[in-house]
Design a protein around this motif. Structure first.
Motif, PDB file in Angstrom:
ATOM      1  N   VAL A 105       0.852  -1.199   0.000  1.00 41.56           N
ATOM      2  CA  VAL A 105       0.000   0.000   0.000  1.00 41.56           C
ATOM      3  C   VAL A 105       0.885   1.246   0.000  1.00 41.56           C
ATOM      4  O   VAL A 105       0.684   2.160  -0.811  1.00 41.56           O
ATOM      5  N   LYS A 106       1.871   1.291   0.889  1.00 42.35           N
ATOM      6  CA  LYS A 106       2.752   2.462   0.989  1.00 42.35           C
ATOM      7  C   LYS A 106       3.529   2.691  -0.310  1.00 42.35           C
ATOM      8  O   LYS A 106       3.643   3.832  -0.774  1.00 42.35           O
ATOM      9  N   ASN A 107       4.081   1.627  -0.886  1.00 41.88           N
ATOM     10  CA  ASN A 107       4.837   1.775  -2.136  1.00 41.88           C
ATOM     11  C   ASN A 107       3.953   2.279  -3.267  1.00 41.88           C
ATOM     12  O   ASN A 107       4.367   3.128  -4.052  1.00 41.88           O
ATOM     13  N   ASN A 108       2.739   1.748  -3.345  1.00 45.80           N
ATOM     14  CA  ASN A 108       1.838   2.180  -4.409  1.00 45.80           C
ATOM     15  C   ASN A 108       1.358   3.608  -4.202  1.00 45.80           C
ATOM     16  O   ASN A 108       1.193   4.350  -5.167  1.00 45.80           O
ATOM     17  N   LEU A 109       1.143   4.021  -2.962  1.00 43.13           N
ATOM     18  CA  LEU A 109       0.789   5.418  -2.699  1.00 43.13           C
ATOM     19  C   LEU A 109       1.934   6.337  -3.121  1.00 43.13           C
ATOM     20  O   LEU A 109       1.709   7.399  -3.714  1.00 43.13           O
ATOM     21  N   ARG A 110       3.154   5.934  -2.828  1.00 41.84           N
ATOM     22  CA  ARG A 110       4.321   6.722  -3.237  1.00 41.84           C
ATOM     23  C   ARG A 110       4.388   6.817  -4.762  1.00 41.84           C
ATOM     24  O   ARG A 110       4.658   7.889  -5.313  1.00 41.84           O
ATOM     25  N   THR A 111       4.144   5.710  -5.450  1.00 41.74           N
ATOM     26  CA  THR A 111       4.149   5.705  -6.915  1.00 41.74           C
ATOM     27  C   THR A 111       3.113   6.670  -7.473  1.00 41.74           C
ATOM     28  O   THR A 111       3.347   7.369  -8.463  1.00 41.74           O
ATOM     29  N   LEU A 112       1.949   6.739  -6.814  1.00 45.88           N
ATOM     30  CA  LEU A 112       0.860   7.608  -7.255  1.00 45.88           C
ATOM     31  C   LEU A 112       1.047   9.056  -6.825  1.00 45.88           C
ATOM     32  O   LEU A 112       0.279   9.928  -7.227  1.00 45.88           O
ATOM     33  N   GLY A 113       2.031   9.317  -5.969  1.00 45.24           N
ATOM     34  CA  GLY A 113       2.255  10.673  -5.485  1.00 45.24           C
ATOM     35  C   GLY A 113       1.246  11.092  -4.427  1.00 45.24           C
ATOM     36  O   GLY A 113       0.958  12.278  -4.275  1.00 45.24           O
ATOM     37  N   LEU A 114       0.706  10.121  -3.696  1.00 48.93           N
ATOM     38  CA  LEU A 114      -0.286  10.385  -2.658  1.00 48.93           C
ATOM     39  C   LEU A 114       0.292  10.069  -1.284  1.00 48.93           C
ATOM     40  O   LEU A 114       1.206   9.262  -1.152  1.00 48.93           O
ATOM     41  N   SER A 115      -0.292  10.688  -0.271  1.00 49.75           N
ATOM     42  CA  SER A 115       0.173  10.449   1.092  1.00 49.75           C
ATOM     43  C   SER A 115      -0.719   9.428   1.784  1.00 49.75           C
ATOM     44  O   SER A 115      -1.817   9.114   1.317  1.00 49.75           O
ATOM     45  N   ARG A 116      -0.243   8.969   2.908  1.00 48.93           N
ATOM     46  CA  ARG A 116      -1.020   8.060   3.756  1.00 48.93           C
ATOM     47  C   ARG A 116      -2.329   8.737   4.167  1.00 48.93           C
ATOM     48  O   ARG A 116      -3.382   8.115   4.183  1.00 48.93           O
ATOM     49  N   ASN A 117      -2.249  10.034   4.475  1.00 54.90           N
ATOM     50  CA  ASN A 117      -3.440  10.779   4.879  1.00 54.90           C
ATOM     51  C   ASN A 117      -4.466  10.882   3.757  1.00 54.90           C
ATOM     52  O   ASN A 117      -5.675  10.856   4.018  1.00 54.90           O
ATOM     53  N   ASP A 118      -4.016  11.006   2.506  1.00 52.49           N
ATOM     54  CA  ASP A 118      -4.938  11.017   1.368  1.00 52.49           C
ATOM     55  C   ASP A 118      -5.738   9.717   1.334  1.00 52.49           C
ATOM     56  O   ASP A 118      -6.949   9.719   1.126  1.00 52.49           O
ATOM     57  N   PHE A 119      -5.047   8.617   1.549  1.00 49.02           N
ATOM     58  CA  PHE A 119      -5.710   7.316   1.520  1.00 49.02           C
ATOM     59  C   PHE A 119      -6.667   7.160   2.701  1.00 49.02           C
ATOM     60  O   PHE A 119      -7.787   6.668   2.549  1.00 49.02           O
ATOM     61  N   ILE A 120      -6.254   7.603   3.872  1.00 45.59           N
ATOM     62  CA  ILE A 120      -7.116   7.502   5.059  1.00 45.59           C
ATOM     63  C   ILE A 120      -8.364   8.359   4.892  1.00 45.59           C
ATOM     64  O   ILE A 120      -9.458   7.942   5.277  1.00 45.59           O
ATOM     65  N   GLU A 121      -8.218   9.535   4.280  1.00 44.74           N
ATOM     66  CA  GLU A 121      -9.401  10.377   4.010  1.00 44.74           C
ATOM     67  C   GLU A 121     -10.367   9.652   3.074  1.00 44.74           C
ATOM     68  O   GLU A 121     -11.577   9.719   3.250  1.00 44.74           O
ATOM     69  N   TRP A 122      -9.827   8.950   2.082  1.00 45.32           N
ATOM     70  CA  TRP A 122     -10.677   8.178   1.176  1.00 45.32           C
ATOM     71  C   TRP A 122     -11.395   7.076   1.959  1.00 45.32           C
ATOM     72  O   TRP A 122     -12.593   6.853   1.751  1.00 45.32           O
ATOM     73  N   LEU A 123     -10.686   6.399   2.856  1.00 49.46           N
ATOM     74  CA  LEU A 123     -11.298   5.356   3.686  1.00 49.46           C
ATOM     75  C   LEU A 123     -12.433   5.926   4.536  1.00 49.46           C
ATOM     76  O   LEU A 123     -13.492   5.310   4.671  1.00 49.46           O
ATOM     77  N   LYS A 124     -12.216   7.111   5.099  1.00 50.33           N
ATOM     78  CA  LYS A 124     -13.262   7.744   5.922  1.00 50.33           C
ATOM     79  C   LYS A 124     -14.492   8.054   5.078  1.00 50.33           C
ATOM     80  O   LYS A 124     -15.622   7.848   5.533  1.00 50.33           O
ATOM     81  N   GLN A 125     -14.292   8.549   3.873  1.00 53.29           N
ATOM     82  CA  GLN A 125     -15.415   8.862   2.982  1.00 53.29           C
ATOM     83  C   GLN A 125     -16.189   7.594   2.637  1.00 53.29           C
ATOM     84  O   GLN A 125     -17.416   7.614   2.572  1.00 53.29           O
ATOM     85  N   CYS A 126     -15.487   6.516   2.423  1.00 53.65           N
ATOM     86  CA  CYS A 126     -16.151   5.239   2.089  1.00 53.65           C
ATOM     87  C   CYS A 126     -16.963   4.716   3.249  1.00 53.65           C
ATOM     88  O   CYS A 126     -18.015   4.123   3.045  1.00 53.65           O
ATOM     89  N   SER A 127     -16.477   4.902   4.456  1.00 51.50           N
ATOM     90  CA  SER A 127     -17.193   4.359   5.631  1.00 51.50           C
ATOM     91  C   SER A 127     -18.442   5.173   5.946  1.00 51.50           C
ATOM     92  O   SER A 127     -19.329   4.676   6.626  1.00 51.50           O
ATOM     93  N   THR A 128     -18.517   6.409   5.433  1.00 52.63           N
ATOM     94  CA  THR A 128     -19.706   7.229   5.711  1.00 52.63           C
ATOM     95  C   THR A 128     -20.775   7.052   4.634  1.00 52.63           C
ATOM     96  O   THR A 128     -21.884   7.545   4.807  1.00 52.63           O
ATOM     97  N   LYS A 129     -20.462   6.364   3.562  1.00 50.02           N
ATOM     98  CA  LYS A 129     -21.439   6.171   2.474  1.00 50.02           C
ATOM     99  C   LYS A 129     -22.441   5.092   2.836  1.00 50.02           C
ATOM    100  O   LYS A 129     -22.253   4.204   3.534  1.00 50.02           O
TER     101      LYS A 129
END
Length: 82
Positions: free
Chosen positions: A58-82
């Motif tokens: 997960v970390k390596n792929n986020l780095r490849t995409l130019g995204l941070s851990r926090n970007d991914f966690i924000e996405w997770l939070k949005q998914c859990s509220t749907k």
């Protein structure tokens, strides 16, 4: 306290994340999927036979995409509220 962990990300969840940010699965070969995103120099590679996805993948792929851990966690939070 943060209850979202990168070590508990299911393969289905990570595939959905990749799709949501504009990645497209371009090939599957020998237990690996290759995802591409316009503007990224490298492909994102996922092992399809390991679920949940290991944290270092997960970390390596986020780095490849130019995204941070926090970007991914924000996405997770949005998914859990749907």
């Amino acid at each position: 306290m943060n209850t979202y962990k990168l070590s508990n990300v299911s393969l289905t969840q990570f595939r959905q994340f990749l799709s949501d940010i504009g990645c497209v699965c371009v090939s599957t070969s020998g237990g690996h999927e290759k995802w591409k995103k316009e503007g990224c120099l490298r492909s994102v590679i996922l092992q399809t036979h390991i679920d949940p996805v290991p944290e270092f993948i997960v970390k390596n792929n986020l780095r490849t995409l130019g995204l941070s851990r926090n970007d991914f966690i924000e996405w997770l939070k949005q998914c859990s509220t749907k």
